[in-house]
Design a protein around this motif. Structure first.
Motif, PDB file in Angstrom:
ATOM      1  N   PHE A 214      29.993  36.406  47.150  1.00  0.00           N
ATOM      2  CA  PHE A 214      29.535  36.166  45.787  1.00  0.00           C
ATOM      3  C   PHE A 214      30.618  36.281  44.711  1.00  0.00           C
ATOM      4  N   VAL A 215      31.763  36.873  45.031  1.00  0.00           N
ATOM      5  CA  VAL A 215      32.801  37.087  44.015  1.00  0.00           C
ATOM      6  C   VAL A 215      33.859  35.994  44.117  1.00  0.00           C
ATOM      7  N   PRO A 216      34.275  35.399  42.994  1.00  0.00           N
ATOM      8  CA  PRO A 216      35.344  34.397  43.036  1.00  0.00           C
ATOM      9  C   PRO A 216      36.615  34.962  43.662  1.00  0.00           C
ATOM     10  N   LEU A 217      37.382  34.117  44.321  1.00  0.00           N
ATOM     11  CA  LEU A 217      38.557  34.555  45.065  1.00  0.00           C
ATOM     12  C   LEU A 217      39.498  35.403  44.229  1.00  0.00           C
ATOM     13  N   GLU A 218      39.781  34.981  43.006  1.00  0.00           N
ATOM     14  CA  GLU A 218      40.768  35.692  42.190  1.00  0.00           C
ATOM     15  C   GLU A 218      40.273  37.052  41.712  1.00  0.00           C
ATOM     16  N   LEU A 219      38.976  37.311  41.850  1.00  0.00           N
ATOM     17  CA  LEU A 219      38.450  38.608  41.427  1.00  0.00           C
ATOM     18  C   LEU A 219      38.161  39.534  42.610  1.00  0.00           C
ATOM     19  N   ARG A 220      38.388  39.080  43.828  1.00  0.00           N
ATOM     20  CA  ARG A 220      38.021  39.898  44.980  1.00  0.00           C
ATOM     21  C   ARG A 220      38.893  41.135  45.117  1.00  0.00           C
ATOM     22  N   THR A 221      40.184  41.002  44.899  1.00  0.00           N
ATOM     23  CA  THR A 221      41.064  42.168  44.986  1.00  0.00           C
ATOM     24  C   THR A 221      40.717  43.196  43.925  1.00  0.00           C
ATOM     25  N   VAL A 222      40.409  42.718  42.714  1.00  0.00           N
ATOM     26  CA  VAL A 222      40.038  43.625  41.624  1.00  0.00           C
ATOM     27  C   VAL A 222      38.708  44.308  41.929  1.00  0.00           C
ATOM     28  N   THR A 223      37.760  43.546  42.468  1.00  0.00           N
ATOM     29  CA  THR A 223      36.467  44.122  42.839  1.00  0.00           C
ATOM     30  C   THR A 223      36.639  45.206  43.885  1.00  0.00           C
ATOM     31  N   LEU A 224      37.479  44.926  44.881  1.00  0.00           N
ATOM     32  CA  LEU A 224      37.740  45.938  45.909  1.00  0.00           C
ATOM     33  C   LEU A 224      38.395  47.173  45.307  1.00  0.00           C
TER      34      LEU A 224
END
Length: 250
Positions: A214-224
């Motif tokens: 559900f999270v856009p690729l560029e926000l996945r590292t930040v979400t993690l």
């Protein structure tokens, strides 16, 4: 499917600016490009009139400030993705270790600045960049939006390959920066990596499944990194325990 959708008023028309997980660019403007040139976020008037609530009135105060900060963060993330991700990961790791030290000392001990600096630098220069490139590779090879098989493949590879390697890398980087000997680092890796890995498997398969889907690729590292804030507290306490392994999850 838009992750963030901002309704803006540009030249009397309602324009949608958002993050689309299927697009390369984080900023999209429909039907016209945002003021200030292509690729730039729309300017926000001082009165906050760029933003609209459901009742049509512009937000004021803290809401307006937070929305503006978030929009600018997304713009910076698009312009300098690795830098912004690394800084975000470093800051969250720093806050996590400060919280861990506060819990350890119960407010009675002194703050170990070298320890915090070591953990922050490890996240900033080592672990966060690794995650950036790993997620780029996984999404390019197994696009999660294509189907459940690709999503499961991403989660399995992340948990069975990346996760077990993360802890030795983390302990090695932070240990060297703290001035530990190679023998001390080796003992810590052997003592703590496997228990922490099993502990992470109780949480992160679900977290990463939601992240990849559900999270856009560029926000996945930040979400993690946001989720890791809590896990960093555990890791900070474990990595500086008095030579005692954490309890086994068996």
């Amino acid at each position: 499917m838009a992750f963030v959708e901002v309704l803006a008023s540009v030249s009397g028309r309602r324009t949608r600016v958002g993050l689309d997980r299927r697009r390369t660019s984080l900023w999209t403007a429909v039907p016209a490009p945002a003021p200030g040139g292509p690729g730039k976020p729309p300017s926000v008037p001082e009165d906050g009139s760029m933003w609209r609530r459901d009742d049509g009135r512009p937000p004021h105060g803290l809401v307006s400030v937070l929305m503006t900060l978030w929009k600018n963060y997304l713009y910076a993330l698009e312009r300098w993705p690795i830098v912004v991700k690394c800084v975000s990961g470093g800051v969250l790791t720093m806050l996590g270790d400060v919280a861990a030290q506060a819990l350890e000392s119960r407010g009675k001990g002194s703050w170990d600045a070298r320890r915090t600096l070591a953990l922050t630098t490890t996240s900033l220069l080592l672990t966060t960049p690794i995650y950036h490139f790993v997620y780029q590779f996984l999404e390019a090879r197994f696009p999660a939006a294509v189907g459940a098989r690709n999503l499961i493949t991403q989660v399995v590879l992340d948990q069975l390959i990346v996760c077990p390697l993360y802890f030795p890398v983390f302990f090695s980087g932070s240990g060297m920066l703290e001035g530990k000997t190679l023998q001390e680092i080796r003992e810590q890796i052997l003592r703590d990596s496997w228990p922490l890995c099993k502990l992470s498997w109780m949480v992160y398969p679900f977290v990463q499944g939601m992240n990849f889907r559900f999270v856009p690729l560029e926000l996945r590292t930040v979400t993690l990194s946001l989720v890791d804030f809590w896990f960093v507290i555990v890791m900070s306490i474990v990595s500086h325990a008095e030579s005692e392994p954490i309890p086994s999850t068996n």
